[in-house]
Enzyme design. Structure first.
Site, PDB file in Angstrom:
ATOM      1  N   GLY A   1      10.313   2.030   4.237  1.00  0.00           N
ATOM      2  CA  GLY A   1      10.795   0.961   3.363  1.00  0.00           C
ATOM      3  C   GLY A   1      11.235  -0.278   4.127  1.00  0.00           C
ATOM      4  O   GLY A   1      11.588  -1.285   3.518  1.00  0.00           O
ATOM      5  N   LEU A   2      11.172  -0.222   5.451  1.00  0.00           N
ATOM      6  CA  LEU A   2      11.620  -1.373   6.252  1.00  0.00           C
ATOM      7  C   LEU A   2      10.803  -2.625   5.948  1.00  0.00           C
ATOM      8  O   LEU A   2      11.354  -3.714   5.807  1.00  0.00           O
ATOM      9  CB  LEU A   2      11.486  -1.049   7.752  1.00  0.00           C
ATOM     10  CG  LEU A   2      12.582  -0.208   8.377  1.00  0.00           C
ATOM     11  CD1 LEU A   2      12.254   0.075   9.835  1.00  0.00           C
ATOM     12  CD2 LEU A   2      13.924  -0.953   8.263  1.00  0.00           C
ATOM     13  N   THR A   3       9.489  -2.445   5.848  1.00  0.00           N
ATOM     14  CA  THR A   3       8.618  -3.599   5.596  1.00  0.00           C
ATOM     15  C   THR A   3       8.952  -4.229   4.254  1.00  0.00           C
ATOM     16  O   THR A   3       9.169  -5.444   4.154  1.00  0.00           O
ATOM     17  CB  THR A   3       7.134  -3.159   5.610  1.00  0.00           C
ATOM     18  OG1 THR A   3       6.870  -2.487   6.832  1.00  0.00           O
ATOM     19  CG2 THR A   3       6.204  -4.348   5.458  1.00  0.00           C
TER      20      THR A   3
ATOM     21  N   ASP B   1       6.945   3.675   2.992  1.00  0.00           N
ATOM     22  CA  ASP B   1       7.237   4.764   3.932  1.00  0.00           C
ATOM     23  C   ASP B   1       8.725   4.695   4.262  1.00  0.00           C
ATOM     24  O   ASP B   1       9.556   5.116   3.465  1.00  0.00           O
ATOM     25  CB  ASP B   1       6.330   4.601   5.155  1.00  0.00           C
ATOM     26  CG  ASP B   1       6.481   5.721   6.175  1.00  0.00           C
ATOM     27  OD1 ASP B   1       7.166   6.707   5.882  1.00  0.00           O
ATOM     28  OD2 ASP B   1       5.915   5.612   7.279  1.00  0.00           O
TER      29      ASP B   1
ATOM     30  N   ASP C   1       0.828  -1.213   0.000  1.00  0.00           N
ATOM     31  CA  ASP C   1       0.000   0.000   0.000  1.00  0.00           C
ATOM     32  C   ASP C   1       0.859   1.258   0.000  1.00  0.00           C
ATOM     33  O   ASP C   1       0.625   2.184  -0.776  1.00  0.00           O
ATOM     34  CB  ASP C   1      -0.976  -0.004   1.193  1.00  0.00           C
ATOM     35  CG  ASP C   1      -0.280  -0.188   2.548  1.00  0.00           C
ATOM     36  OD1 ASP C   1       0.949  -0.437   2.576  1.00  0.00           O
ATOM     37  OD2 ASP C   1      -0.964  -0.100   3.583  1.00  0.00           O
ATOM     38  N   ILE C   2       1.864   1.291   0.876  1.00  0.00           N
ATOM     39  CA  ILE C   2       2.664   2.514   1.004  1.00  0.00           C
ATOM     40  C   ILE C   2       4.114   2.161   1.315  1.00  0.00           C
ATOM     41  O   ILE C   2       4.390   1.280   2.127  1.00  0.00           O
ATOM     42  CB  ILE C   2       2.046   3.466   2.064  1.00  0.00           C
ATOM     43  CG1 ILE C   2       2.772   4.810   2.092  1.00  0.00           C
ATOM     44  CG2 ILE C   2       2.003   2.851   3.443  1.00  0.00           C
ATOM     45  CD1 ILE C   2       1.989   5.915   2.808  1.00  0.00           C
TER      46      ILE C   2
HETATM   47  P1  IMP Z   1       7.381   1.121   6.244  1.00  0.00           P
HETATM   48  O1  IMP Z   1       7.919  -0.174   6.714  1.00  0.00           O
HETATM   49  O2  IMP Z   1       7.768   2.272   7.130  1.00  0.00           O
HETATM   50  O3  IMP Z   1       7.654   1.417   4.770  1.00  0.00           O
HETATM   51  O4  IMP Z   1       5.832   1.050   6.432  1.00  0.00           O
HETATM   52  C1  IMP Z   1       5.074   0.202   5.707  1.00  0.00           C
HETATM   53  C2  IMP Z   1       3.739  -0.037   6.348  1.00  0.00           C
HETATM   54  O5  IMP Z   1       3.386   0.929   7.357  1.00  0.00           O
HETATM   55  C3  IMP Z   1       2.692   0.097   5.285  1.00  0.00           C
HETATM   56  O6  IMP Z   1       2.460  -1.132   4.659  1.00  0.00           O
HETATM   57  C4  IMP Z   1       1.492   0.609   6.029  1.00  0.00           C
HETATM   58  O7  IMP Z   1       0.724  -0.461   6.496  1.00  0.00           O
HETATM   59  C5  IMP Z   1       2.052   1.368   7.212  1.00  0.00           C
HETATM   60  N1  IMP Z   1       2.076   2.839   6.968  1.00  0.00           N
HETATM   61  C6  IMP Z   1       3.118   3.627   6.681  1.00  0.00           C
HETATM   62  N2  IMP Z   1       2.744   4.915   6.511  1.00  0.00           N
HETATM   63  C7  IMP Z   1       1.405   4.907   6.686  1.00  0.00           C
HETATM   64  C8  IMP Z   1       0.403   5.951   6.620  1.00  0.00           C
HETATM   65  O8  IMP Z   1       0.646   7.138   6.336  1.00  0.00           O
HETATM   66  N3  IMP Z   1      -0.868   5.543   6.854  1.00  0.00           N
HETATM   67  C9  IMP Z   1      -1.214   4.257   7.149  1.00  0.00           C
HETATM   68  N4  IMP Z   1      -0.321   3.275   7.209  1.00  0.00           N
HETATM   69  C10 IMP Z   1       0.978   3.596   6.978  1.00  0.00           C
END
Ligand code: IMP
Length: 181
Positions: free
Chosen positions: A112-114, A110, A107-108
Site C-alpha cells: 500500500g506504500l505506492t 500490496d 494494478d495491485i
Molecule cells: P505496494 O507499494 O507494495 O502496494 O506495491 C505496489 C506496486 O508494486 C504495484 O503497483 C506493482 O507494480 C508492484 N507489485 C506488488 N506486488 C506485485 C506482484 O505480486 N507482482 C507484480 N508487481 C507487484
C-alpha cells in the site's frame, strides 16, 4: 547462436499456475465498471492510471464505465526489478486535478506504500473527491493506511504477473493472472 540468457527468460509462463483466468477478470471488471458508473452518475470522472502496471486494467475498466470520463496517467515505481518492494516510491506526472472527481486506478495493492504516496500527492492538488480502485489486493499484514474503495480480487501473498503486472518488465502481456512462485 545464443540469445538472452538471463534467468527470467527461462520461466515457461504457460506452466505456471493460473490464479485468475481472463474470463474471471472480464466478469469482475464489468461489475466494477457498473458499480463505478452508478456511484459517479451525473459527474465527470477523472481516472488516473498508475503506470506501468495498471495500463491494461484501466483500458478494460474504462470501456465498462458508461458516464463521461477523462483518462490520464502517472508513473510510479518502487520495485526496481525485484520481487520485494524497495520501500521508496518515486512519482512522475504533470496532472492538474483541482476540483475534479478522481479515481486512482492501480494494478495491485500490496504493502500500500505506492497508493498511499500517490493519494497523498494528488490530495495536495485539492480534487473535489478522490478514491482508489485496485484490481488485486494482496492479503498481507501491516498494510499502509489507505482506503481502496473498489477491489477486484483479494489474493494470498504470492508474486503474480500478467494482465499488466510484471516481473523485471516481463509477462505484462499475459492475459490472465499467473503465480510466479
Ligand atoms: P505496494 O507499494 O507494495 O502496494 O506495491 C505496489 C506496486 O508494486 C504495484 O503497483 C506493482 O507494480 C508492484 N507489485 C506488488 N506486488 C506485485 C506482484 O505480486 N507482482 C507484480 N508487481 C507487484
Amino acid at each position: 547462436m545464443s540469445t538472452d540468457s538471463s534467468p527470467e527468460t527461462e520461466i515457461d509462463i504457460s506452466k505456471k499456475e493460473i490464479l485468475i483466468s481472463s474470463s474471471e477478470i472480464n466478469q469482475r471488471v464489468a461489475q466494477l465498471g457498473k458499480e463505478i458508473s452508478a456511484d459517479y452518475q451525473g459527474r465527470e470522472l477523472h481516472l488516473v492510471g498508475v503506470l506501468n502496471g495498471a495500463f491494461i486494467f484501466l483500458a478494460d475498466l474504462v470501456r465498462q464505465i458508461n458516464i463521461p470520463c477523462q483518462i490520464c496517467f502517472l508513473q510510479a515505481s518502487s520495485y526496481k526489478d525485484q520481487k520485494v518492494s524497495s520501500g521508496e516510491v518515486t512519482l512522475m506526472h504533470n496532472l492538474d486535478l483541482r476540483g475534479k472527481d478522481v479515481l486512482v486506478v492501480e494494478d495491485i495493492f500490496d504493502t500500500g506504500l505506492t497508493l498511499k504516496y500517490v493519494m497523498e500527492d494528488l490530495l495536495r492538488q485539492k480534487p473535489n473527491s478522490i478514491e482508489a480502485c485496485s484490481l488485486l489486493n494482496k492479503k498481507i499484514p501491516n498494510k499502509a493506511e489507505v482506503t481502496v474503495k473498489y477491489i477486484g480480487f483479494d489474493i494470498e501473498d504470492r508474486f503474480v504477473v500478467g494482465y499488466g503486472l510484471d516481473f523485471a518488465e516481463r509477462y505484462r502481456e499475459v492475459p490472465h493472472i499467473a503465480c510466479l512462485d
